[in-house]
Enzyme design. Sequence first.
Site, PDB file in Angstrom:
ATOM      1  CG  ASP A   1     -28.064  22.127 -65.594  1.00  0.00           C
ATOM      2  OD1 ASP A   1     -28.548  21.821 -66.703  1.00  0.00           O
ATOM      3  OD2 ASP A   1     -27.907  23.292 -65.208  1.00  0.00           O
TER       4      ASP A   1
ATOM      5  CD  GLU B   1     -30.451  25.380 -62.573  1.00  0.00           C
ATOM      6  OE1 GLU B   1     -30.343  26.523 -63.049  1.00  0.00           O
ATOM      7  OE2 GLU B   1     -30.410  24.339 -63.278  1.00  0.00           O
TER       8      GLU B   1
HETATM    9  O1  TEU Z   1     -30.295  26.589 -66.058  1.00  0.00           O
HETATM   10  C1  TEU Z   1     -31.588  26.131 -65.941  1.00  0.00           C
HETATM   11  C2  TEU Z   1     -32.640  27.145 -66.228  1.00  0.00           C
HETATM   12  O2  TEU Z   1     -33.699  26.834 -66.586  1.00  0.00           O
HETATM   13  C3  TEU Z   1     -32.448  28.547 -66.087  1.00  0.00           C
HETATM   14  O3  TEU Z   1     -31.559  28.953 -65.206  1.00  0.00           O
HETATM   15  C4  TEU Z   1     -32.191  29.100 -67.423  1.00  0.00           C
HETATM   16  O4  TEU Z   1     -31.027  28.700 -67.920  1.00  0.00           O
HETATM   17  C5  TEU Z   1     -32.155  30.568 -67.420  1.00  0.00           C
HETATM   18  O5  TEU Z   1     -33.297  31.013 -66.845  1.00  0.00           O
HETATM   19  C6  TEU Z   1     -32.002  31.121 -68.786  1.00  0.00           C
HETATM   20  O6  TEU Z   1     -32.117  32.517 -68.762  1.00  0.00           O
HETATM   21  C7  TEU Z   1     -29.330  25.561 -66.116  1.00  0.00           C
HETATM   22  C8  TEU Z   1     -27.945  26.175 -66.126  1.00  0.00           C
HETATM   23  O7  TEU Z   1     -27.752  26.865 -64.924  1.00  0.00           O
HETATM   24  C9  TEU Z   1     -27.847  27.068 -67.329  1.00  0.00           C
HETATM   25  O8  TEU Z   1     -26.628  27.768 -67.356  1.00  0.00           O
HETATM   26  C10 TEU Z   1     -27.982  26.210 -68.563  1.00  0.00           C
HETATM   27  O9  TEU Z   1     -27.997  27.029 -69.688  1.00  0.00           O
HETATM   28  C11 TEU Z   1     -29.269  25.392 -68.505  1.00  0.00           C
HETATM   29  O10 TEU Z   1     -29.493  24.771 -67.245  1.00  0.00           O
HETATM   30  C12 TEU Z   1     -29.216  24.265 -69.497  1.00  0.00           C
HETATM   31  O11 TEU Z   1     -28.275  23.313 -69.085  1.00  0.00           O
END
Ligand code: TEU
Length: 543
Positions: free
Chosen positions: A208, A271
């Site tokens: 993440d 990610e």
């Molecule tokens: O997401 C990271 C992130 O910065 C983006 O995807 C963000 O959550 C999104 O643009 C919001 O609209 C990761 C995870 O995939 C996400 O589900 C989590 O909320 C976030 O990290 C925090 O752990």
Amino acid sequence: MDAPGREWWREAVCYQIYPRSFQDSNGDGIGDLEGIIRRLDYLNDGTPHSLGIDAVWLSPTYPSPMADFGYDVADYCDVHPDFGTLATMDRLIAECHRRGIRVLLDWVPNHTSDQHPWFIESRSSRESPKRDWYIWRDPRPDGSPPNNWRSVFGGPAWTFDERTGQYYLHSFLKEQPDLNWRNPEVEAAMLQTLRFWFERGVDGFRIDVIGRILKHPDLPDNPPNPEWRPGDRERFSQLWLYNHNYPDVFNAVKRIRKVFDEYPGRVAVGEVFGTPEEIARFYGDADSPGLHLAFNFHFIHERGHAITPWEAPVLRRIIANAEATVPPFSQPCFALNNHDRSRFVTRQNHDGRGLERARAAPLLLLGLRNTPFLYYGEEIGMADVDIPPERQQDPARFRSVGRDPERTPMQWDASPGRGFTTGEPWLPFGPPSPNVAEQDGDPDSLLSLYRRAIWLRKELPALRAGSVANLGGDEAVVSWRRQTPGAPGVAVAVNTATVPARAQLPFPRGRIVLCTVRAREGERTGGEVELPPLGAAWIAEEA
Ligand code: TEU
Ligand code: CA
């Protein structure tokens, strides 16, 4: 399960499961691990009647107060009772491996839950031995936060703790305090959580928001974003210079990789966000590698939040950039959907033809040289669901965009419970169609198209392991050739225009082996092929 040395992830097709929304097994309206086990044959039973998935990625299933639905982890080495127990996870891993399916869990290194014992200890007093496990700072003289950083979900990235009189940093919710990866104790403890799951047979992790785990040590203000305009997402009002993809991150990634290399066949998928060059940095170097794979979300959004248009020149540029930047010892990793973004069918439905574009999508994604990730429901064409305010769940909705619409329960059939639950679903269902049952026996369905594409990709060496050549086309068409020594080439051609278009082929004789219009399959081709509006095809070279 694997010839030694052959890295499974290079030829794998992966499938993201959002555990809360895949299959409920006990009627509480929340998907769970037992439910996933019951649906594994749908994912891969060894026959072309299944999807033929090689790996699943599970979004977090750890104990958590669920402030951000699991991305706020309170214990990295256990399973939340809503999802099951460690024993259930062991059985899921065993059942997956029995079917040749690898299991990737979700590792959240940037932050914990504020209910994690580490943070409870850290906020207990300034003298706490774990104080420096998180990022605490004094207020500015005027009492304001230490710097101008913004939470990704909107608002300041700092929350003041009355009792100890300091602010703590949180890149996301205040319930998600950031870990201090500059503290070697933190790094060691977090790396140990990886070994915990590797010892239980887990095959890898989706990591993440790894680009945020190390910030500039002095925590300086971020500069304003000159392109930002009032009305744009607040989080883009700054350039994320000192708290995103900060240079030290890439060395930390290499240290993390070393733990993966302690266990054979494990894969790290990050990610990440940024330019093609920034994404490529996460792979590291041949002699000191970083991630095995770094997600490229550019088919979803390239910069900021603008939706990437389904237009041949744009798609061609994204493919060319990825092919030109990803180091030769690895390959790109694309996705068209995930649990943070509006679903493809909805994103591409500005003219009501989103489902037609969704039929071409798998031929692009599975026709490219990459490790592709599908998102549950994508294979049947699920769209975003409008969620009435009183049923909304995602905390991001308050200051950013709610992500509930792309997280609704899987539609297994058209019954009131959609085959997902006998209870009240945690998020409302979409309309009865699309669903798996109606598409399962229909050879022209999107589900059948995904199945044929995935099994054909396994069969054709050029698609399984070939390089990309002849990337070309025009305003309407993007096309390329996949090639590998000793096997026929395969041409991929995608028409993004709403009128028929001709694609030039890189070989004089071929045969359509897959097409968005199934009736065209088997057709012989000369040096070019006529593609239907918004259609796509795979053409195998013939002697
Ligand atoms: O997401 C990271 C992130 O910065 C983006 O995807 C963000 O959550 C999104 O643009 C919001 O609209 C990761 C995870 O995939 C996400 O589900 C989590 O909320 C976030 O990290 C925090 O752990
Ligand atoms: Ca359940």
